[in-house]
Structures are given as C-alpha cells and as structure tokens.
Scaffold this active site. Sequence first.
Site, PDB file in Angstrom:
ATOM      1  CB  THR A  59      -0.945   0.000   1.217  1.00 24.50           C
ATOM      2  OG1 THR A  59      -1.929  -1.034   1.042  1.00 24.50           O
ATOM      3  CG2 THR A  59      -1.653   1.339   1.388  1.00 24.50           C
ATOM      4  N   GLY A  63      -3.678   2.198  -1.408  1.00 23.08           N
ATOM      5  CA  GLY A  63      -2.568   3.089  -1.721  1.00 23.08           C
ATOM      6  C   GLY A  63      -2.989   4.233  -2.632  1.00 23.08           C
ATOM      7  N   GLY A  80      -6.390  -5.166  -3.543  1.00 23.87           N
ATOM      8  CA  GLY A  80      -6.944  -4.431  -2.396  1.00 23.87           C
ATOM      9  C   GLY A  80      -5.932  -3.483  -1.785  1.00 23.87           C
ATOM     10  CG  ASP A  81      -2.451  -5.106  -0.112  1.00 25.84           C
ATOM     11  OD1 ASP A  81      -3.277  -5.061   0.835  1.00 25.84           O
ATOM     12  OD2 ASP A  81      -1.749  -6.102  -0.359  1.00 25.84           O
ATOM     13  CB  ALA A  82      -3.119  -1.636  -5.740  1.00 29.11           C
TER      14      ALA A  82
END
Length: 338
Positions: free
Chosen positions: A67, A300, A295-297
């Site tokens: 992220t 971020g 999801g992390d992207a």
Amino acid sequence: MSKGILYGMGNPLLDMTAVVDEAYLQKYDLQPNNAILAEDKHRPIYDELLDENYKVSYSPGGATQNTIRVAQWYLREPESTTFVGCIGQDTFGDKLKSCMKKENIRTSYLEDQNMPTGVCAVLITGGNRSLVTRLDAANEYKHSHLVSSSTWSLVTDASFYYIAGYFLTVSPESMIEIGEHAVKSNKCFSMNLSAPFLSQFFKDPMTKVLPYCDIVFGNEDEARAWAKDFDINSTDLHEIAKKLSAMPKKNSKRSRMVIFTQGAGPTVVYQDNKVKEYPVLPIAPENIVDTNGAGDAFVGGFLAEYVLNKDIDDCVKNGMHAAHMIIQVSGCSLPAHQ
C-alpha cells in the site's frame, strides 16, 4: 507536501509468485482466493517453489508495504511516505531495503539477528491467488523499536497512518501507541480488516484497535466475517458498513468512514450516515494476470489522494485506477513513470 506525510507499519515480506494448478492447492488444503499464515504442513511449499520447475518471480510484499509503495508511486515526491517493520539480516532483507530505497520510501526496519526475512508464497491459479505467509522476522517487531527516538520522529512527522489488520497478530500495542498519538494530535488513523481469520481469531486486539480507526477498509468476505464475529446479524454490506461506522470511537472530531471493495462488484463507501456505491473500472477477464495486491493497491491509490485533501470521489477513483493497474501485472509491480 511534508516528508513522510503518510506512515505505514506492517509485516515486510518478500513475495514469491508462481503459477500452480488446482491439485497443488488441494495438496496443501488451500483455497484459490484466500490468505493464511503458514502452518507446519505448509513449510515445504517455499522449498518446492525453488527446487521444482516453477517460474518464481520476487517482489516486495506484505499488505501495508505494498500500500505504501503504491501511495508513493502516485505522490511521486521522494520520501512522501514511510514504512516500518521487522526483517532479517539476510539477502532477502537486503533486497527489500534496496527496493524501498529505489522507490524513494523512507524505512525504519528493525533487523532481527535470529529470524529470516518473512516470505509469502503467492500461488496463482487462473485469476485467483492463494497467499501463504511465513512471517518469520516480520513477527518479531518490538514496541521498543517504535518508541525509539529515530522511529518515533517518523511517527510525529506523519499526519496520516495506515496499518493492515495483519499487524494485529504481531504488535497491537504498537498500533495502539500510534492510535493514541493520532487521537491527541487529531491525525487520521486507518486500518484494513485484511483477512477473515483476523476477526475470528484476533477479535480481542481488533476490538482494542478499532476505536482509534478513522477509516476502515476491507473486502466483502472480510466485512461479512467481521459482522459474524462481532454479532452483527446481517450480510448486507451497507448495513455492515453502517454498524462498523457506529462502533465506539476515540476521536470525536472525525467521523469514521468505512470502505468495502468487492472485486468486480461496486465499492461501498459509508460516511456521515450516507452510503454510496462506485462501479469499478471494466476489464476483460483475459487481461487479469494476478489479483494479488489489488486491495492493497486500492488503499494506496485512495490514500495518495486523501493525504492531499482531495474529495472522496477522487480518492475512490484513484484507488480503482491503482487496483486496475496492479491486476494486469504479476505481483505488486509498479511501472516506471513516463
């Protein structure tokens, strides 16, 4: 923009990504689209990926680290972000440090002398990914490192904090320490539900950290698991977001925002007693390479706009752009800026 405006803390991992077949998942009792911590029975996976004829690619991993990398990519200004976690004194740890330096991210790694750097086997089947994480050194993070003068100065530099729920298994006291600072300074503290097993098996630390959260992210499976484990009698994401938003909160100056992604389904945003859905960017199935890190992207991309005080529509739009970009490559691989 001040240096280190966005601070992330979590489990730094090196991702080992490989395409496997369904039989390989069945051999280790793994689901095609899930995230688990490795048990003893999973330990052979890492050597098998190295020793057998799998094409393994390596990239910095770990939910929060990814992220922060995505946020830094969008913010561009060097050292806009900071990442803190624990690695081993080994080649994999050196790889992570050099990657993060190259990406212009400030880091403060606690280096453990006894444990190797954590790794995550990212097992790809079709458009799905099964994550099997061996935390090793990442699991050894110490609160004393956080409150050391060099690391704490990075905390006070920041105005926004993001920690994935996975860190509840490592150092919830460190999350609370940052949460307390955020409340006292009226700074923004955000967390991700991260995986269904966390609300089930780490309910107590999650209950203690949630009151500090100004933003809670999650996907539909994590949201419904949270609802079940916190005795919310609903599977409707709008209702779950409303209930989660209304949970006890330390900082009354900020209302809690809840954001649930649903893969190809619309993203649900609940804020100030209103719910809004955002359709995701369309993508042809054949262009989906790897959903690991989507999801992390998203987080971020979202936070990169949020720290610049952009409106929520723009934040969500940027989060979706980030996820759309990441699912078309293997791992959380960021392209060079044009």
